[in-house]
Design an enzyme around this catalytic site. Structure first.
Site, PDB file in Angstrom:
ATOM      1  N   ASP A 236      17.874  56.628 -24.336  1.00 30.28           N
ATOM      2  CA  ASP A 236      16.701  57.168 -23.560  1.00 30.28           C
ATOM      3  C   ASP A 236      17.364  57.616 -22.407  1.00 30.28           C
ATOM      4  O   ASP A 236      18.048  57.049 -21.455  1.00 30.28           O
ATOM      5  CB  ASP A 236      15.690  56.226 -23.375  1.00 30.28           C
ATOM      6  N   GLU A 304      19.003  61.282 -25.471  1.00 34.47           N
ATOM      7  CA  GLU A 304      17.841  62.171 -25.049  1.00 34.47           C
ATOM      8  C   GLU A 304      18.091  62.517 -23.558  1.00 34.47           C
ATOM      9  O   GLU A 304      18.677  61.923 -22.726  1.00 34.47           O
ATOM     10  CB  GLU A 304      16.535  61.329 -24.797  1.00 34.47           C
TER      11      GLU A 304
HETATM   12  C1  LIG Z   1      11.102  61.356 -25.309  1.00 30.32           C
HETATM   13  C2  LIG Z   1      11.299  60.173 -24.746  1.00 30.32           C
HETATM   14  O1  LIG Z   1      11.878  59.093 -25.199  1.00 30.32           O
HETATM   15  N1  LIG Z   1      10.715  59.938 -23.384  1.00 30.32           N
HETATM   16  C3  LIG Z   1      11.035  58.956 -22.430  1.00 30.32           C
HETATM   17  C4  LIG Z   1      12.200  59.346 -21.561  1.00 30.32           C
HETATM   18  O2  LIG Z   1      12.194  58.139 -20.628  1.00 30.32           O
HETATM   19  C5  LIG Z   1      11.045  57.907 -19.947  1.00 30.32           C
HETATM   20  C6  LIG Z   1      11.517  56.613 -19.009  1.00 30.32           C
HETATM   21  O3  LIG Z   1      11.982  55.825 -19.938  1.00 30.32           O
HETATM   22  C7  LIG Z   1       9.886  57.657 -20.877  1.00 30.32           C
HETATM   23  O4  LIG Z   1       8.594  57.513 -20.169  1.00 30.32           O
HETATM   24  C8  LIG Z   1       9.694  58.721 -21.778  1.00 30.32           C
HETATM   25  O5  LIG Z   1       8.645  58.453 -22.606  1.00 30.32           O
END
Ligand SMILES: CC(=O)N[C@H]1CO[C@H](CO)[C@@H](O)[C@@H]1O
Ligand SMILES: *[C@@H]1O[C@H](CO)[C@@H](O)[C@H](O)[C@H]1NC(C)=O
Ligand SMILES: *[C@@H]1O[C@H](CO)[C@@H](O)[C@H](O)[C@H]1NC(C)=O
Ligand SMILES: *[C@@H]1O[C@H](CO)[C@@H](O)[C@H](O)[C@H]1NC(C)=O
Ligand SMILES: *[C@@H]1O[C@H](CO)[C@@H](O)[C@H](O)[C@H]1NC(C)=O
Ligand SMILES: *[C@@H]1O[C@H](CO)[C@@H](O)[C@H](O)[C@H]1NC(C)=O
Ligand SMILES: *[C@@H]1O[C@H](CO)[C@@H](O)[C@H](O)[C@H]1NC(C)=O
Ligand SMILES: [Ca+2]
Ligand SMILES: [Ca+2]
Length: 589
Positions: A236, A304
């Site tokens: 993430d 991500e």
């Molecule tokens: C798509 C995804 O995983 N989004 C996350 C990215 O990171 C932030 C903080 O950890 C999250 O709020 C999101 O949901």
């Protein structure tokens, strides 16, 4: 394949192979290839556990719920899942704020429930990828308490700064950095009397990766879950992992005059810092080492990050050829394309990824996730089948967010009172609606029973979309034709070697229609054709396909006039608005 090549293959994936005299047998070679290549044509199905299935009637999805639905995934043809965070958390950001990296969040179950999930998944041949959230912990993590107290070894676990005391006694943060969600990225802590960095909510302090003890703690976390039998990790928010060590102010972006907007600044010091690559390469090594020493599939890593294309490509491998994650998520279908895109835009962005991707790597196509409006809400409800056809017939990996196989729609009309997404709550009653991520996180619609079959509770953590009486899995399983059946037949098609290994040859037919072939010389070719606009089309693609060829429909959408098996004439293919078709081209005998 020569002996030297096998060694090269083994070395290139970091495997230690014990050679018996004469080298590995054919059978061993095949096993090695299976071990190393299993992920290259997968569709990874993202489960948002809180909304998937509630097993104990508290209105919140849980691990036993997921386990109970694994048969469903198997039936659908899904063989790999990735799950949003399931770890102990105060749930300020619904699990992206972790207070114990090696425990299960109590609402979701226990470590035993997790073991049961893995056991069932193994039995069904489904691989499990976990979400890994390294950038920040929860402010309720014991590490943070110890860091506040400056306990030995934890003092620098997070990013602490004094800020500046102005002459009139006001204290201001060290610089102008802003949180992705809202406000300053610096939060004052009364006890330690310092600011801590938090790129997301106040409850998500950023960990300090310049401290080797933090890296070690995270390595241990990965090791813990590897030992529990996961096939890898989805990482993430990786682009936020490091910040400029000099903590320089970020320049204005010039794109908005609203100083409260995250976009007000150009985030050159808080995103995509080069040190991030090294950390990922280190974790890649850790996973490769683990895979080499243990039975089972190559453990993989996907990341991500919404980053500029060339930055993303460096994740695959850097300029020196050092390997990072197996793939960085490709969000182009979310960020670059929408209902207004022309056929040429689709072809352009697909080609762009394939052109920039370093040689020998695997493409991927993310159609949705829990942070963005659903496909039906981004591209229109009529586009659901065509978008699934697109994702499933492009080269490489597909990523489906749960519910997209049914064409679920955002529930945008959730009231302010029912809103739970933290950034939406912070945005206030006048602005929450368009910021909120709740609309794409509503419970999975399994049936027309109470709460769409998601839960037996009187109320669910988020309301169920009121359209569930019509739009649900059971209806779609019983119907002659449905989004679900289209999705299922597409997954079956992916066994064809043309889709696994075929060359990708696109064509912009006109402003509204594009097509592409997946082709292996001497074999049947597949052709996908998609109309992205609200207008009936009659297209002639005879110059795009090698005549003489017979065209047969393999997959048609729910509302299509066409039927699977139907013969088409390449001079006049009729396409309804937003229609997609997957077609087989076979040499005329
Ligand atoms: C798509 C995804 O995983 N989004 C996350 C990215 O990171 C932030 C903080 O950890 C999250 O709020 C999101 O949901
Ligand atoms: C809900 O209740 C029904 C009837 O008691 C039961 O059959 C079903 O298994 C329950 N479902 C869940 C998810 O608890
Ligand atoms: C985290 O959870 C594990 C269970 O895996 C437990 O043994 C450990 O004590 C917990 N750690 C903390 C700091 O609470
Ligand atoms: C932060 O403030 C404390 C207390 O005033 C002081 O002792 C310390 O040296 C300061 N740290 C830095 C890096 O300026
Ligand atoms: C102190 O000065 C700063 C900067 O000029 C100003 O923003 C702030 O409001 C002042 N605070 C007080 C308490 O006067
Ligand atoms: C992986 O194994 C190699 C070779 O044994 C070793 O040098 C390296 O430090 C290991 N890396 C990690 C991250 O475990
Ligand atoms: C498409 O066109 C039809 C008929 O003109 C219209 O009813 C419909 O709202 C349009 N759909 C979209 C998504 O624009
Ligand atoms: Ca539950
Ligand atoms: Ca960070």
């Amino acid at each position: 394949m020569g002996f030297g090549k096998i060694i090269a293959l083994a070395v290139s994936v970091g495997l230690v192979v014990c050679f018996v005299q004469g080298g590995p047998s054919k059978k061993e070679q095949k096993a090695l290839e299976e071990k190393n290549n299993w992920w290259k044509n997968e569709v990874f199905y993202q489960i948002y556990p809180r909304s998937f299935q509630d097993n104990d009637g508290d209105g919140i999805g849980d691990l036993p719920g997921v386990t109970s639905r694994l048969e469903y995934l198997k039936e659908t043809g899904i063989t790999a899942i990735w799950m949003s965070p399931i770890f102990e958390s105060p749930m300020v950001d619904f699990g992206y704020d972790i207070s114990n990296y090696t425990n299960i969040h109590p609402e979701y179950g226990t470590l035993d429930d997790f073991d049961a999930l893995i056991a069932k998944a193994n039995e069904l041949g489904i691989k499990v990828i976990l979400d890994f959230v390294p950038n920040h912990s929860s402010d309720k993590h014991p590490w943070f308490a110890k860091s506040i107290a400056r306990e030995d070894g934890y003092e620098d676990f997070y990013v602490w700064e004094n800020g500046t005391l102005l002459e009139n006694g006001t204290r201001v943060p060290p610089n102008n950095w802003r949180s992705v969600f809202s406000g300053s990225a610096w939060e004052w802590n009364d006890e330690r009397e310092q600011y801590y960095l938090r790129q997301f909510t106040y409850a998500q302090p950023d960990l300090n990766y310049r401290n080797p003890a933090v890296v070690q703690a995270m390595d241990d976390t990965l090791q813990f879950w590897l030992n529990k039998g996961v096939a890898g990790f989805r990482i993430d928010a990786i682009i936020y992992i490091y910040e400029d060590i000099q903590q320089r102010d970020e320049p204005l972006s010039g794109t908005t005059s609203d100083p409260n907007s995250y976009d007000y600044l150009d985030h050159i010091y808080t995103k995509n810092q080069d040190e991030g690559y090294g950390l990922l390469q280190h974790w890649r090594q850790l996973l490769d080492n683990y895979s080499a020493l243990n039975e089972g599939p190559l453990r993989i890593m996907m990341t991500e990050g919404y980053a500029p294309l060339t930055k993303l490509m460096d994740y695959y491998e850097d300029a020196q050829g050092v390997q990072g994650p197996q793939f960085p998520f490709n969000f182009d279908f979310i960020t670059e394309l929408n209902a207004n895109s022309l056929a040429a835009d689709f072809v352009f962005f697909i080609e762009r990824w394939l052109i920039y991707m370093p040689r020998g790597h695997v493409a991927n196509w993310v159609m949705g996730n829990h942070d963005n409006p659903r496909v039906a809400s981004r591209f229109g409800a009529q586009s659901v089948d065509a978008m699934n056809m697109l994702m499933m017939t492009l080269p490489g990996i597909g990523v489906t967010y749960n519910g997209e196989e049914l064409g679920m729609i955002d529930y945008r009309d959730i009231s302010w009172e029912e809103t739970v997404d933290q950034p939406a709550c912070e945005a206030g009653i006048d602005n929450y609606k368009w910021i909120s991520r709740d609309p794409e996180r509503t419970p999975m619609q399994w049936s027309d029973e109470a709460n769409a079959g998601f839960s037996n509770a009187s109320a669910t953590w988020l309301p169920v979309h009121p359209n569930y009486k019509e739009l649900n899995l059971r209806n779609q399983q019983q119907a002659q034709r449905s989004h679900y059946k289209v999705y299922q037949s597409l997954l079956k098609l992916r066994q064809l070697s043309a889709l696994k290994n075929g060359a990708f040859i696109p064509e912009v037919v006109n402003r509204r229609v594009f097509a592409f072939k997946r082709e292996i010389k001497g074999q049947n070719t597949l052709l996908t054709i998609i109309n992205v606009k609200n207008q009936t089309e009659q297209v002639d693609i005879s110059d795009f396909i090698d005549l003489p060829n017979r065209l047969h429909v393999l997959v048609a959408g729910v509302d299509s006039e066409h039927r699977a098996g139907e013969r088409l004439s390449p001079e006049a293919i009729a396409l309804a608005p937003y229609e997609g078709l997957v077609i087989q081209l076979s040499k005329r005998k």
